[in-house]
Scaffold this motif. Sequence first.
Motif, PDB file in Angstrom:
ATOM      1  N   THR A  34     -16.811  -5.160  -5.578  1.00  0.00           N
ATOM      2  CA  THR A  34     -17.740  -5.589  -6.632  1.00  0.00           C
ATOM      3  C   THR A  34     -17.210  -6.786  -7.403  1.00  0.00           C
ATOM      4  O   THR A  34     -17.982  -7.519  -8.004  1.00  0.00           O
ATOM      5  CB  THR A  34     -18.025  -4.446  -7.633  1.00  0.00           C
ATOM      6  N   LYS A  35     -15.894  -6.986  -7.377  1.00  0.00           N
ATOM      7  CA  LYS A  35     -15.299  -8.111  -8.107  1.00  0.00           C
ATOM      8  C   LYS A  35     -15.613  -9.436  -7.439  1.00  0.00           C
ATOM      9  O   LYS A  35     -15.897 -10.416  -8.099  1.00  0.00           O
ATOM     10  CB  LYS A  35     -13.793  -7.932  -8.236  1.00  0.00           C
ATOM     11  N   GLY A  36     -15.490  -9.466  -6.118  1.00  0.00           N
ATOM     12  CA  GLY A  36     -15.835 -10.656  -5.366  1.00  0.00           C
ATOM     13  C   GLY A  36     -14.962 -11.880  -5.613  1.00  0.00           C
ATOM     14  O   GLY A  36     -15.323 -12.966  -5.223  1.00  0.00           O
ATOM     15  N   SER A  37     -13.833 -11.718  -6.246  1.00  0.00           N
ATOM     16  CA  SER A  37     -12.985 -12.875  -6.518  1.00  0.00           C
ATOM     17  C   SER A  37     -11.911 -13.000  -5.448  1.00  0.00           C
ATOM     18  O   SER A  37     -11.581 -12.053  -4.747  1.00  0.00           O
ATOM     19  CB  SER A  37     -12.330 -12.746  -7.892  1.00  0.00           C
ATOM     20  N   THR A  38     -11.363 -14.176  -5.346  1.00  0.00           N
ATOM     21  CA  THR A  38     -10.299 -14.395  -4.375  1.00  0.00           C
ATOM     22  C   THR A  38      -9.024 -13.670  -4.787  1.00  0.00           C
ATOM     23  O   THR A  38      -8.170 -13.401  -3.959  1.00  0.00           O
ATOM     24  CB  THR A  38     -10.004 -15.903  -4.210  1.00  0.00           C
ATOM     25  N   VAL A  39      -8.910 -13.341  -6.065  1.00  0.00           N
ATOM     26  CA  VAL A  39      -7.743 -12.605  -6.542  1.00  0.00           C
ATOM     27  C   VAL A  39      -7.694 -11.230  -5.882  1.00  0.00           C
ATOM     28  O   VAL A  39      -6.632 -10.711  -5.566  1.00  0.00           O
ATOM     29  CB  VAL A  39      -7.790 -12.460  -8.086  1.00  0.00           C
ATOM     30  N   ALA A  40      -8.854 -10.666  -5.608  1.00  0.00           N
ATOM     31  CA  ALA A  40      -8.938  -9.318  -5.048  1.00  0.00           C
ATOM     32  C   ALA A  40      -8.723  -9.298  -3.536  1.00  0.00           C
ATOM     33  O   ALA A  40      -8.603  -8.227  -2.959  1.00  0.00           O
ATOM     34  CB  ALA A  40     -10.286  -8.701  -5.391  1.00  0.00           C
ATOM     35  N   GLN A  41      -8.658 -10.443  -2.879  1.00  0.00           N
ATOM     36  CA  GLN A  41      -8.557 -10.472  -1.421  1.00  0.00           C
ATOM     37  C   GLN A  41      -7.335  -9.725  -0.904  1.00  0.00           C
ATOM     38  O   GLN A  41      -7.432  -8.954   0.047  1.00  0.00           O
ATOM     39  CB  GLN A  41      -8.552 -11.913  -0.900  1.00  0.00           C
ATOM     40  N   GLU A  42      -6.181  -9.934  -1.519  1.00  0.00           N
ATOM     41  CA  GLU A  42      -4.972  -9.243  -1.076  1.00  0.00           C
ATOM     42  C   GLU A  42      -5.099  -7.737  -1.313  1.00  0.00           C
ATOM     43  O   GLU A  42      -4.691  -6.938  -0.472  1.00  0.00           O
ATOM     44  CB  GLU A  42      -3.737  -9.792  -1.810  1.00  0.00           C
ATOM     45  N   ALA A  43      -5.681  -7.357  -2.434  1.00  0.00           N
ATOM     46  CA  ALA A  43      -5.861  -5.936  -2.744  1.00  0.00           C
ATOM     47  C   ALA A  43      -6.841  -5.289  -1.763  1.00  0.00           C
ATOM     48  O   ALA A  43      -6.650  -4.134  -1.363  1.00  0.00           O
ATOM     49  CB  ALA A  43      -6.346  -5.772  -4.181  1.00  0.00           C
ATOM     50  N   ILE A  44      -7.872  -6.017  -1.363  1.00  0.00           N
ATOM     51  CA  ILE A  44      -8.824  -5.506  -0.375  1.00  0.00           C
ATOM     52  C   ILE A  44      -8.115  -5.280   0.951  1.00  0.00           C
ATOM     53  O   ILE A  44      -8.285  -4.240   1.590  1.00  0.00           O
ATOM     54  CB  ILE A  44     -10.036  -6.464  -0.221  1.00  0.00           C
ATOM     55  N   LEU A  45      -7.304  -6.231   1.363  1.00  0.00           N
ATOM     56  CA  LEU A  45      -6.532  -6.091   2.602  1.00  0.00           C
ATOM     57  C   LEU A  45      -5.576  -4.898   2.520  1.00  0.00           C
ATOM     58  O   LEU A  45      -5.414  -4.150   3.489  1.00  0.00           O
ATOM     59  CB  LEU A  45      -5.774  -7.380   2.903  1.00  0.00           C
ATOM     60  N   GLU A  46      -4.971  -4.686   1.363  1.00  0.00           N
ATOM     61  CA  GLU A  46      -4.088  -3.533   1.154  1.00  0.00           C
ATOM     62  C   GLU A  46      -4.875  -2.226   1.327  1.00  0.00           C
ATOM     63  O   GLU A  46      -4.378  -1.273   1.939  1.00  0.00           O
ATOM     64  CB  GLU A  46      -3.445  -3.580  -0.230  1.00  0.00           C
ATOM     65  N   CYS A  47      -6.082  -2.164   0.784  1.00  0.00           N
ATOM     66  CA  CYS A  47      -6.919  -0.963   0.922  1.00  0.00           C
ATOM     67  C   CYS A  47      -7.281  -0.712   2.378  1.00  0.00           C
ATOM     68  O   CYS A  47      -7.183   0.420   2.867  1.00  0.00           O
ATOM     69  CB  CYS A  47      -8.198  -1.095   0.090  1.00  0.00           C
ATOM     70  N   ILE A  48      -7.687  -1.756   3.071  1.00  0.00           N
ATOM     71  CA  ILE A  48      -8.086  -1.605   4.473  1.00  0.00           C
ATOM     72  C   ILE A  48      -6.906  -1.117   5.309  1.00  0.00           C
ATOM     73  O   ILE A  48      -7.028  -0.144   6.063  1.00  0.00           O
ATOM     74  CB  ILE A  48      -8.645  -2.931   5.023  1.00  0.00           C
ATOM     75  N   SER A  49      -5.769  -1.762   5.171  1.00  0.00           N
ATOM     76  CA  SER A  49      -4.611  -1.363   5.972  1.00  0.00           C
ATOM     77  C   SER A  49      -4.130   0.035   5.575  1.00  0.00           C
ATOM     78  O   SER A  49      -3.745   0.831   6.439  1.00  0.00           O
ATOM     79  CB  SER A  49      -3.477  -2.378   5.862  1.00  0.00           C
ATOM     80  N   GLY A  50      -4.174   0.351   4.298  1.00  0.00           N
ATOM     81  CA  GLY A  50      -3.793   1.685   3.847  1.00  0.00           C
ATOM     82  C   GLY A  50      -4.686   2.771   4.409  1.00  0.00           C
ATOM     83  O   GLY A  50      -4.213   3.837   4.831  1.00  0.00           O
ATOM     84  N   ALA A  51      -5.992   2.509   4.440  1.00  0.00           N
ATOM     85  CA  ALA A  51      -6.941   3.487   4.993  1.00  0.00           C
ATOM     86  C   ALA A  51      -6.680   3.705   6.483  1.00  0.00           C
ATOM     87  O   ALA A  51      -6.710   4.848   6.962  1.00  0.00           O
ATOM     88  CB  ALA A  51      -8.376   3.024   4.755  1.00  0.00           C
ATOM     89  N   ILE A  52      -6.414   2.644   7.210  1.00  0.00           N
ATOM     90  CA  ILE A  52      -6.144   2.765   8.643  1.00  0.00           C
ATOM     91  C   ILE A  52      -4.872   3.587   8.869  1.00  0.00           C
ATOM     92  O   ILE A  52      -4.845   4.470   9.733  1.00  0.00           O
ATOM     93  CB  ILE A  52      -6.048   1.370   9.299  1.00  0.00           C
ATOM     94  N   ILE A  53      -3.842   3.326   8.078  1.00  0.00           N
ATOM     95  CA  ILE A  53      -2.593   4.090   8.203  1.00  0.00           C
ATOM     96  C   ILE A  53      -2.856   5.570   7.945  1.00  0.00           C
ATOM     97  O   ILE A  53      -2.404   6.441   8.709  1.00  0.00           O
ATOM     98  CB  ILE A  53      -1.518   3.546   7.241  1.00  0.00           C
ATOM     99  N   ILE A  54      -3.590   5.874   6.890  1.00  0.00           N
ATOM    100  CA  ILE A  54      -3.868   7.270   6.555  1.00  0.00           C
ATOM    101  C   ILE A  54      -4.666   7.952   7.658  1.00  0.00           C
ATOM    102  O   ILE A  54      -4.376   9.100   8.022  1.00  0.00           O
ATOM    103  CB  ILE A  54      -4.587   7.375   5.197  1.00  0.00           C
ATOM    104  N   ILE A  55      -5.621   7.260   8.244  1.00  0.00           N
ATOM    105  CA  ILE A  55      -6.413   7.842   9.330  1.00  0.00           C
ATOM    106  C   ILE A  55      -5.514   8.172  10.522  1.00  0.00           C
ATOM    107  O   ILE A  55      -5.624   9.250  11.115  1.00  0.00           O
ATOM    108  CB  ILE A  55      -7.563   6.892   9.756  1.00  0.00           C
ATOM    109  N   TYR A  56      -4.616   7.266  10.865  1.00  0.00           N
ATOM    110  CA  TYR A  56      -3.677   7.540  11.966  1.00  0.00           C
ATOM    111  C   TYR A  56      -2.780   8.737  11.643  1.00  0.00           C
ATOM    112  O   TYR A  56      -2.510   9.579  12.494  1.00  0.00           O
ATOM    113  CB  TYR A  56      -2.816   6.308  12.281  1.00  0.00           C
ATOM    114  N   LEU A  57      -2.298   8.807  10.394  1.00  0.00           N
ATOM    115  CA  LEU A  57      -1.449   9.933   9.998  1.00  0.00           C
ATOM    116  C   LEU A  57      -2.214  11.246  10.023  1.00  0.00           C
ATOM    117  O   LEU A  57      -1.690  12.274  10.464  1.00  0.00           O
ATOM    118  CB  LEU A  57      -0.861   9.684   8.606  1.00  0.00           C
ATOM    119  N   LEU A  58      -3.470  11.226   9.567  1.00  0.00           N
ATOM    120  CA  LEU A  58      -4.300  12.429   9.628  1.00  0.00           C
ATOM    121  C   LEU A  58      -4.513  12.865  11.069  1.00  0.00           C
ATOM    122  O   LEU A  58      -4.424  14.055  11.388  1.00  0.00           O
ATOM    123  CB  LEU A  58      -5.655  12.177   8.951  1.00  0.00           C
TER     124      LEU A  58
END
Length: 105
Positions: A34-58
């Motif tokens: 919802t923020k849509g700023s470039t500042v959030a891009q790294e945080a978005i990437l962190e969320c995506i990679s974190g979710a993928i890691i958790i899915i693999y661990l599950l």
Amino acid sequence: MGKDDFNIMSDVKIIEDLKAQLLCIIGEFFRLLTKGSTVAQEAILECISGAIIIIYLLADKLGYSHTAVDETMQKKLKLGIIEEDYIEKEGKNLSRLYNHLKDRN
């Protein structure tokens, strides 16, 4: 309480914790979108990679190998490509992900 009982209880606790982490990451991901700023891009990437890691661990905790997850994803992607899923029609996204997974092996 036996050693097996302890392991089962420990696994259940870990699975529940991973599920909670995944929900938090998804919530944070939606909030960042919802923020849509470039500042959030790294945080978005962190969320995506974190979710993928958790899915693999599950998957691992539930008895599925990482290879089995990858192979099942490839099958699903190939089916989407063959059936010309709308995401594939729009930008060949399924093909790019399929090729990425295939090249990793």
